[in-house]
Design a protein around this motif. Structure first.
Motif, PDB file in Angstrom:
ATOM      1  N   PHE A 141       0.843  -1.022  -0.132  1.00  0.00           N
ATOM      2  CA  PHE A 141       0.005   0.215   0.043  1.00  0.00           C
ATOM      3  C   PHE A 141       0.785   1.349   0.026  1.00  0.00           C
ATOM      4  N   ARG A 142       2.218   0.967  -0.710  1.00  0.00           N
ATOM      5  CA  ARG A 142       2.799   2.489  -0.629  1.00  0.00           C
ATOM      6  C   ARG A 142       3.149   2.786  -2.112  1.00  0.00           C
ATOM      7  N   ASP A 143       3.009   4.213  -2.170  1.00  0.00           N
ATOM      8  CA  ASP A 143       3.023   4.751  -3.547  1.00  0.00           C
ATOM      9  C   ASP A 143       1.947   4.029  -4.573  1.00  0.00           C
ATOM     10  N   ILE A 144       0.866   3.786  -4.063  1.00  0.00           N
ATOM     11  CA  ILE A 144      -0.283   3.341  -4.966  1.00  0.00           C
ATOM     12  C   ILE A 144      -1.485   3.945  -4.325  1.00  0.00           C
ATOM     13  N   THR A 145      -2.655   3.898  -5.070  1.00  0.00           N
ATOM     14  CA  THR A 145      -3.959   3.682  -4.463  1.00  0.00           C
ATOM     15  C   THR A 145      -4.635   2.930  -4.093  1.00  0.00           C
ATOM     16  N   ALA A 146      -5.657   2.852  -3.342  1.00  0.00           N
ATOM     17  CA  ALA A 146      -6.189   1.761  -2.785  1.00  0.00           C
ATOM     18  C   ALA A 146      -7.035   1.017  -3.750  1.00  0.00           C
ATOM     19  N   ARG A 147      -7.525   1.556  -4.747  1.00  0.00           N
ATOM     20  CA  ARG A 147      -8.213   0.982  -5.730  1.00  0.00           C
ATOM     21  C   ARG A 147      -7.221   0.131  -6.603  1.00  0.00           C
ATOM     22  N   GLU A 148      -6.192   0.715  -6.815  1.00  0.00           N
ATOM     23  CA  GLU A 148      -4.865  -0.335  -7.379  1.00  0.00           C
ATOM     24  C   GLU A 148      -4.524  -1.372  -6.616  1.00  0.00           C
ATOM     25  N   ALA A 149      -4.201  -1.210  -5.510  1.00  0.00           N
ATOM     26  CA  ALA A 149      -3.877  -1.972  -4.357  1.00  0.00           C
ATOM     27  C   ALA A 149      -4.837  -3.180  -4.141  1.00  0.00           C
ATOM     28  N   LEU A 150      -5.729  -2.917  -4.276  1.00  0.00           N
ATOM     29  CA  LEU A 150      -7.004  -4.120  -4.290  1.00  0.00           C
ATOM     30  C   LEU A 150      -7.321  -4.550  -5.660  1.00  0.00           C
ATOM     31  N   GLY A 151      -6.621  -4.166  -6.812  1.00  0.00           N
ATOM     32  CA  GLY A 151      -7.039  -4.675  -8.023  1.00  0.00           C
ATOM     33  C   GLY A 151      -8.639  -4.448  -8.379  1.00  0.00           C
ATOM     34  N   LEU A 152      -9.237  -3.413  -7.999  1.00  0.00           N
ATOM     35  CA  LEU A 152     -10.581  -2.931  -8.250  1.00  0.00           C
ATOM     36  C   LEU A 152     -10.579  -2.561  -9.753  1.00  0.00           C
ATOM     37  N   GLY A 153     -11.807  -2.499 -10.397  1.00  0.00           N
ATOM     38  CA  GLY A 153     -12.108  -2.137 -11.588  1.00  0.00           C
ATOM     39  C   GLY A 153     -12.400  -0.499 -11.723  1.00  0.00           C
ATOM     40  N   ASP A 154     -12.649  -0.051 -12.782  1.00  0.00           N
ATOM     41  CA  ASP A 154     -13.098   1.349 -12.753  1.00  0.00           C
ATOM     42  C   ASP A 154     -14.602   1.389 -12.246  1.00  0.00           C
ATOM     43  N   GLY A 155     -14.684   2.477 -11.321  1.00  0.00           N
ATOM     44  CA  GLY A 155     -16.101   2.325 -10.773  1.00  0.00           C
ATOM     45  C   GLY A 155     -16.356   1.697  -9.479  1.00  0.00           C
ATOM     46  N   GLN A 156     -15.502   0.774  -8.974  1.00  0.00           N
ATOM     47  CA  GLN A 156     -15.684   0.127  -7.904  1.00  0.00           C
ATOM     48  C   GLN A 156     -15.084   0.819  -6.588  1.00  0.00           C
ATOM     49  N   LEU A 157     -15.753   0.809  -5.816  1.00  0.00           N
ATOM     50  CA  LEU A 157     -15.264   1.914  -4.468  1.00  0.00           C
ATOM     51  C   LEU A 157     -14.406   0.990  -3.567  1.00  0.00           C
ATOM     52  N   SER A 158     -13.554   1.746  -2.969  1.00  0.00           N
ATOM     53  CA  SER A 158     -12.532   0.933  -2.093  1.00  0.00           C
ATOM     54  C   SER A 158     -12.962   1.499  -0.612  1.00  0.00           C
ATOM     55  N   VAL A 159     -13.122   0.666   0.624  1.00  0.00           N
ATOM     56  CA  VAL A 159     -13.524   1.140   1.518  1.00  0.00           C
ATOM     57  C   VAL A 159     -12.528   0.673   2.898  1.00  0.00           C
ATOM     58  N   LEU A 160     -11.938   1.334   3.784  1.00  0.00           N
ATOM     59  CA  LEU A 160     -11.037   0.867   4.654  1.00  0.00           C
ATOM     60  C   LEU A 160     -11.701   0.678   5.865  1.00  0.00           C
ATOM     61  N   VAL A 161     -12.037  -0.368   6.343  1.00  0.00           N
ATOM     62  CA  VAL A 161     -12.375  -0.510   8.008  1.00  0.00           C
ATOM     63  C   VAL A 161     -11.300  -0.420   9.017  1.00  0.00           C
ATOM     64  N   GLY A 162     -11.078   0.590   9.484  1.00  0.00           N
ATOM     65  CA  GLY A 162      -9.999   1.024  10.527  1.00  0.00           C
ATOM     66  C   GLY A 162     -10.231   0.504  11.929  1.00  0.00           C
ATOM     67  N   TYR A 163     -10.720  -0.652  12.017  1.00  0.00           N
ATOM     68  CA  TYR A 163     -10.976  -1.445  13.097  1.00  0.00           C
ATOM     69  C   TYR A 163      -9.796  -2.451  13.516  1.00  0.00           C
ATOM     70  N   GLY A 164      -9.363  -2.886  14.623  1.00  0.00           N
ATOM     71  CA  GLY A 164      -8.387  -3.777  14.724  1.00  0.00           C
ATOM     72  C   GLY A 164      -8.245  -3.917  16.319  1.00  0.00           C
ATOM     73  N   GLU A 165      -7.530  -5.063  16.754  1.00  0.00           N
ATOM     74  CA  GLU A 165      -7.138  -5.199  18.201  1.00  0.00           C
ATOM     75  C   GLU A 165      -6.388  -3.881  18.880  1.00  0.00           C
ATOM     76  N   ASP A 166      -6.821  -3.813  20.008  1.00  0.00           N
ATOM     77  CA  ASP A 166      -6.186  -2.587  20.856  1.00  0.00           C
ATOM     78  C   ASP A 166      -4.807  -2.204  20.403  1.00  0.00           C
ATOM     79  N   PRO A 167      -3.686  -3.206  20.402  1.00  0.00           N
ATOM     80  CA  PRO A 167      -2.496  -2.631  20.091  1.00  0.00           C
ATOM     81  C   PRO A 167      -2.255  -2.102  18.797  1.00  0.00           C
ATOM     82  N   LEU A 168      -2.823  -2.778  17.934  1.00  0.00           N
ATOM     83  CA  LEU A 168      -2.894  -1.964  16.404  1.00  0.00           C
ATOM     84  C   LEU A 168      -3.484  -0.663  16.387  1.00  0.00           C
ATOM     85  N   VAL A 169      -4.699  -0.411  16.948  1.00  0.00           N
ATOM     86  CA  VAL A 169      -5.086   0.929  16.866  1.00  0.00           C
ATOM     87  C   VAL A 169      -4.720   1.899  17.721  1.00  0.00           C
TER      88      VAL A 169
END
Length: 374
Positions: A141-169
């Motif tokens: 996920f460096r020097d790239i868009t989320a859509r590119e990193a996820l391999g999504l096509g044109d028009g598909q939306l990228s969503v990040l769920v920023g939840y995780g275990e306590d040490p991570l957040v």
């Protein structure tokens, strides 16, 4: 963006002494009377009442209370206040074309899953982007868009769920100002901002600081150019009432609630559902609710009865079932030993149908009958 600090950084009273606490509603000298008192279920009161400025390990405690040696630094980092009035979420917007159901996947290449499905949006969790081992953005996920990193096509939306275990957040919070520019480069269509936990046995100070941090981090992400939605938690009715006043002041396009920890029927019925029911009647009509972690049909039905077409659900169930050749349908889980992509598509379509086939008449009927059993 840096949250503008007030002239005086308030700190909770040492040893949970409500009489002199600047946040206690019955303290006539309280600067921010927002709290009805200490938590009777707190498991840390012994530590809080015996701590002093010479306690060497106090600053390493994972729990924040008024007796911490570094509580002023924590309060300063959260903006020097526990109020919400300075949080406006000004630049948040709801993405066009966002479906009512968004599958959360466990891979950065959904092409194998998407196939003929061509779903409008996909979500990934925070640990797929921010490493739980080195506390940094992963190489993919460096020097790239989320859509590119996820391999999504044109028009598909990228969503990040920023939840995780306590040490991570918590690690994300500590490093957040360095991470914000990298997240902005990702051009996520929507980010559910990292959420900080609320446990029933914690000091009231920990609750209030984390409620505040859940909003601060969304505000800072928005200022950095990331389209972020804040997560909210509550423990008492006074918390919900305060959210209601704040929400009606700013009317954000959306808020989010992480329901992944309410696994048992008792958790759902005794803690989650009462607050969700109260909030359902108070949420501004223009504000959407995004929930993560509700995959039972009965619970989705209850949420629909409360929020109707303002409800968006994000769930990992389709990919978890598909990895085992199973699907979810009207009769529950079926182990059909299907191809992963086929099983995934079937479950995604099923969950979507629960949301898109809902009508206002369903809402009226459910409320009249008292809802279903979670």
């Amino acid at each position: 963006m840096t949250i503008q600090l007030p002239l005086t950084v308030l700190t909770p009273a040492r040893a949970c002494d409500c009489r002199v606490c600047p946040f206690f509603i019955d303290n006539p000298d309280a600067a921010e009377p927002i709290c009805s008192g200490s938590n009777s279920d707190c498991s840390y009161c012994g530590s809080a009442r015996t701590a002093d400025q010479l306690t060497p390990s106090c600053g390493q405690c994972s729990i924040r209370c008024g007796s911490r040696t570094d509580i002023r630094a924590w309060m300063r980092d959260a903006g020097g206040t526990l109020d919400f009035d300075d949080i406006t979420l000004q630049d948040m917007h709801w993405p066009d074309g966002m479906p009512r159901f968004v599958p959360q996947i466990d891979t950065t290449n959904p092409a194998e899953l998407d196939g003929d499905l061509q779903w409008p949006a996909y979500a990934v969790g925070l640990r797929r982007v921010f490493s739980p081992k080195v506390w940094d953005v992963l190489p993919g996920f460096r020097d790239i868009t989320a859509r590119e990193a996820l391999g999504l096509g044109d028009g598909q939306l990228s969503v990040l769920v920023g939840y995780g275990e306590d040490p991570l957040v918590e690690a994300f919070w500590t490093r957040r100002r360095r991470i914000y520019p990298l997240m902005a480069q990702h051009q996520w269509d929507l980010v559910l901002s990292p959420n900080f936990s609320m446990y029933g046995n914690q000091p009231r100070t920990e609750h209030l600081i984390n409620f505040r941090r859940n909003l601060v981090i969304a505000e800072e992400l928005l200022a950095a150019g990331v389209n972020a939605v804040p997560n909210i938690y509550w423990y008492r009715l006074e918390d919900l009432q305060r959210y209601s006043r704040w929400l009606h002041d700013i009317t954000p396009p959306a808020i989010a609630i992480n329901l992944q920890t309410f696994r048992t029927d008792a958790d759902w019925e005794e803690m989650a559902l009462p607050g969700l029911s109260w909030l359902g009647g108070e949420l501004p009509t223009a504000t959407r609710l995004v929930v993560v972690g509700s995959s039972r049909k009965s619970r989705i039905d209850e949420l629909l009865a409360l929020y109707g077409d303002r409800l968006t659900v994000i769930s990992q169930n389709p990919i978890q079932y598909a990895r085992h050749g199973a699907i979810m349908g009207p009769t529950g889980r079926e182990d059909v030993h299907a191809d992963v992509a086929v099983a995934f598509a079937a479950t995604v379509r099923y969950y979507s149908s629960l949301l898109t086939q809902w009508t206002p008449e369903d809402q009226t009927a459910t409320r009249t009958c008292g809802g279903s059993n979670g």
